[in-house]
Design a protein around this motif. Structure first.
Motif, PDB file in Angstrom:
ATOM      1  N   UNK A   6       0.840  -1.196   0.000  1.00 36.24           N
ATOM      2  CA  UNK A   6       0.000   0.000   0.000  1.00 36.24           C
ATOM      3  C   UNK A   6       0.879   1.251   0.000  1.00 36.24           C
ATOM      4  N   UNK A   7       0.414   2.245  -0.777  1.00 30.91           N
ATOM      5  CA  UNK A   7       1.176   3.500  -0.870  1.00 30.91           C
ATOM      6  C   UNK A   7       0.246   4.605  -1.352  1.00 30.91           C
ATOM      7  N   UNK A   8       0.412   5.784  -0.778  1.00 28.51           N
ATOM      8  CA  UNK A   8      -0.366   6.948  -1.208  1.00 28.51           C
ATOM      9  C   UNK A   8       0.296   7.565  -2.434  1.00 28.51           C
ATOM     10  N   UNK A   9      -0.506   7.861  -3.454  1.00 26.81           N
ATOM     11  CA  UNK A   9       0.019   8.451  -4.689  1.00 26.81           C
ATOM     12  C   UNK A   9      -0.861   9.626  -5.092  1.00 26.81           C
ATOM     13  N   UNK A  10      -0.275  10.543  -5.838  1.00 28.66           N
ATOM     14  CA  UNK A  10      -1.006  11.696  -6.373  1.00 28.66           C
ATOM     15  C   UNK A  10      -0.950  11.615  -7.882  1.00 28.66           C
ATOM     16  N   UNK A  11      -2.119  11.542  -8.504  1.00 29.77           N
ATOM     17  CA  UNK A  11      -2.202  11.429  -9.953  1.00 29.77           C
ATOM     18  C   UNK A  11      -2.454  12.814 -10.550  1.00 29.77           C
ATOM     19  N   UNK A  12      -1.726  13.111 -11.630  1.00 28.77           N
ATOM     20  CA  UNK A  12      -1.874  14.381 -12.345  1.00 28.77           C
ATOM     21  C   UNK A  12      -2.567  14.094 -13.664  1.00 28.77           C
ATOM     22  N   UNK A  13      -3.642  14.819 -13.938  1.00 29.83           N
ATOM     23  CA  UNK A  13      -4.418  14.598 -15.157  1.00 29.83           C
ATOM     24  C   UNK A  13      -3.551  14.814 -16.390  1.00 29.83           C
ATOM     25  N   UNK A  14      -3.618  13.888 -17.355  1.00 31.73           N
ATOM     26  CA  UNK A  14      -2.883  13.992 -18.603  1.00 31.73           C
ATOM     27  C   UNK A  14      -1.429  13.608 -18.502  1.00 31.73           C
ATOM     28  N   UNK A  15      -0.983  13.112 -17.374  1.00 27.02           N
ATOM     29  CA  UNK A  15       0.425  12.758 -17.195  1.00 27.02           C
ATOM     30  C   UNK A  15       0.549  11.251 -16.954  1.00 27.02           C
ATOM     31  N   UNK A  16       1.550  10.641 -17.601  1.00 34.95           N
ATOM     32  CA  UNK A  16       1.803   9.211 -17.425  1.00 34.95           C
ATOM     33  C   UNK A  16       2.774   9.022 -16.269  1.00 34.95           C
ATOM     34  N   UNK A  17       2.372   8.211 -15.301  1.00 35.54           N
ATOM     35  CA  UNK A  17       3.208   7.957 -14.135  1.00 35.54           C
ATOM     36  C   UNK A  17       3.523   6.462 -14.046  1.00 35.54           C
ATOM     37  N   UNK A  18       4.738   6.187 -13.624  1.00 38.64           N
ATOM     38  CA  UNK A  18       5.188   4.797 -13.480  1.00 38.64           C
ATOM     39  C   UNK A  18       5.520   4.517 -12.023  1.00 38.64           C
ATOM     40  N   UNK A  19       5.153   3.319 -11.583  1.00 37.64           N
ATOM     41  CA  UNK A  19       5.449   2.912 -10.206  1.00 37.64           C
ATOM     42  C   UNK A  19       5.767   1.421 -10.198  1.00 37.64           C
ATOM     43  N   UNK A  20       6.988   1.106  -9.810  1.00 35.03           N
ATOM     44  CA  UNK A  20       7.389  -0.295  -9.686  1.00 35.03           C
ATOM     45  C   UNK A  20       7.045  -0.806  -8.286  1.00 35.03           C
ATOM     46  N   UNK A  21       6.417  -1.939  -8.252  1.00 37.12           N
ATOM     47  CA  UNK A  21       5.951  -2.511  -6.984  1.00 37.12           C
ATOM     48  C   UNK A  21       6.706  -3.806  -6.717  1.00 37.12           C
ATOM     49  N   UNK A  22       7.183  -3.953  -5.517  1.00 39.34           N
ATOM     50  CA  UNK A  22       7.867  -5.179  -5.111  1.00 39.34           C
ATOM     51  C   UNK A  22       7.106  -5.789  -3.936  1.00 39.34           C
ATOM     52  N   UNK A  23       6.613  -6.999  -4.137  1.00 39.19           N
ATOM     53  CA  UNK A  23       5.855  -7.685  -3.093  1.00 39.19           C
ATOM     54  C   UNK A  23       6.772  -8.582  -2.275  1.00 39.19           C
ATOM     55  N   UNK A  24       6.455  -8.683  -0.996  1.00 33.65           N
ATOM     56  CA  UNK A  24       7.231  -9.504  -0.064  1.00 33.65           C
ATOM     57  C   UNK A  24       6.433 -10.757   0.271  1.00 33.65           C
ATOM     58  N   UNK A  25       7.126 -11.890   0.283  1.00 35.73           N
ATOM     59  CA  UNK A  25       6.460 -13.163   0.584  1.00 35.73           C
ATOM     60  C   UNK A  25       5.886 -13.134   1.992  1.00 35.73           C
ATOM     61  N   UNK A  26       4.648 -13.592   2.121  1.00 33.13           N
ATOM     62  CA  UNK A  26       3.985 -13.649   3.423  1.00 33.13           C
ATOM     63  C   UNK A  26       4.252 -15.011   4.051  1.00 33.13           C
TER      64      UNK A  26
END
Length: 214
Positions: free
Chosen positions: A49-69
Motif C-alpha cells: 500500500x502506498x499513497x500516490x497523487x495522480x496528475x491529469x494527462x500525465x503518465x506515471x510509473x510505479x514499480x511494486x515489489x511484493x514480499x512473501x507472506x
C-alpha cells in the motif's frame, strides 16, 4: 509477477484497477487527477500500500515489489457427503434374484423353483435330480454356502419329492455371490447363496399348492 491486482482508491471510494500481465506489467488508464491510495495484492504475498497523487494527462510509473507472506494457515478440513441418487449400486459378482425372475425360467413342474433359475446362470452346472449337486465357477458342491435368513443349510438341493428345497412362494430375495463376497461369508470358495424368506401373513391363514413329477 503475473496476476497481481493493482487498485487505486480515492477519497470518494471510487476504484480504478488492473491486473498484471504475464510479464508483470499493469496499466490503469483514464484515472482523474487527485490523491489515491494504491494497493497491490497477490495470494501468498503481503499487501503493498502506498499513497500516490495522480496528475491529469500525465503518465506515471510505479514499480511494486511484493514480499512473501510467511503466515502459516491453520488446519483446513473439508467434509462432504457423496450423492448416490441416480447412481447404480453395483457389487461385483452379486446377482439378486426375486420370485418374478424365477417364474421366467421354464420348469418341468407347475411351480417356480430357485434351483432351475440357478442352473440357467453362467458358470453354474447341476448334477443329479432336481439339482442335487451344484458346481459353481468350477468348484465342488461343498464349496458353496447356502443361507436361509442367516442360518446355514447343508445339502439344500437334494430333495427328490413333490416339493422343492426353495419354492418361489417362500422366497423374498436370493443374493447369489459368484465371487467377491465379504469375510462374513468365510469358509467357502465357490459361491454364497443368501436367501431371505418372505414375511408371513399375521392377519389370516393362506396356502399354496404345487405339483411336480419328481
Amino acid at each position: 509477477m503475473p496476476g497481481v491486482n493493482v487498485i487505486l482508491t480515492n477519497a470518494e471510494g471510487e476504484l480504478f484497477g488492473a491486473a498484471a500481465d504475464t510479464d508483470g506489467f499493469y496499466v490503469i488508464s483514464r484515472v482523474p487527477g487527485g490523491s489515491y491510495q494504491l494497493k497491490a495484492s497477490f495470494i501468498g504475498f503481503k499487501d503493498f500500500e502506498q499513497a500516490v497523487v495522480m496528475v491529469a494527462g500525465e503518465i506515471q510509473s510505479l514499480n511494486i515489489e511484493l514480499v512473501v507472506d510467511d503466515t502459516t494457515l491453520g488446519e483446513l478440513v473439508v467434509e462432504g457427503a457423496r450423492e448416490t441418487a441416480g447412481v447404480a449400486n453395483i457389487t461385483a459378482g452379486l446377482q439378486t434374484i426375486r420370485p418374478a425372475d424365477i417364474s421366467l425360467v421354464p420348469s418341468p413342474d407347475i411351480s417356480a423353483d430357485l434351483v432351475n433359475y440357478l442352473t440357467a446362470l453362467p458358470g453354474v452346472v447341476s448334477q443329479g435330480d432336481r439339482g442335487g449337486q451344484l458346481f459353481i465357477r468350477g468348484g465342488e458342491p461343498t464349496q458353496n454356502m447356502v443361507l436361509l435368513d442367516g442360518m446355514q443349510i447343508f445339502q439344500p438341493f437334494h430333495i427328490v419329492g413333490f416339493f422343492s428345497a426353495f419354492p418361489s412362494d417362500i422366497i423374498n430375495t436370493a443374493d447369489v455371490y459368484a465371487g467377491g463376497y465379504g469375510s462374513k461369508f468365510g469358509g467357502r470358495l465357490s459361491s454364497v447363496i443368501d436367501i431371505t424368506a418372505r414375511t408371513g401373513n399375521k392377519r389370516r391363514f393362506v396356502g399354496a399348492a404345487t405339483l411336480a413329477p419328481f
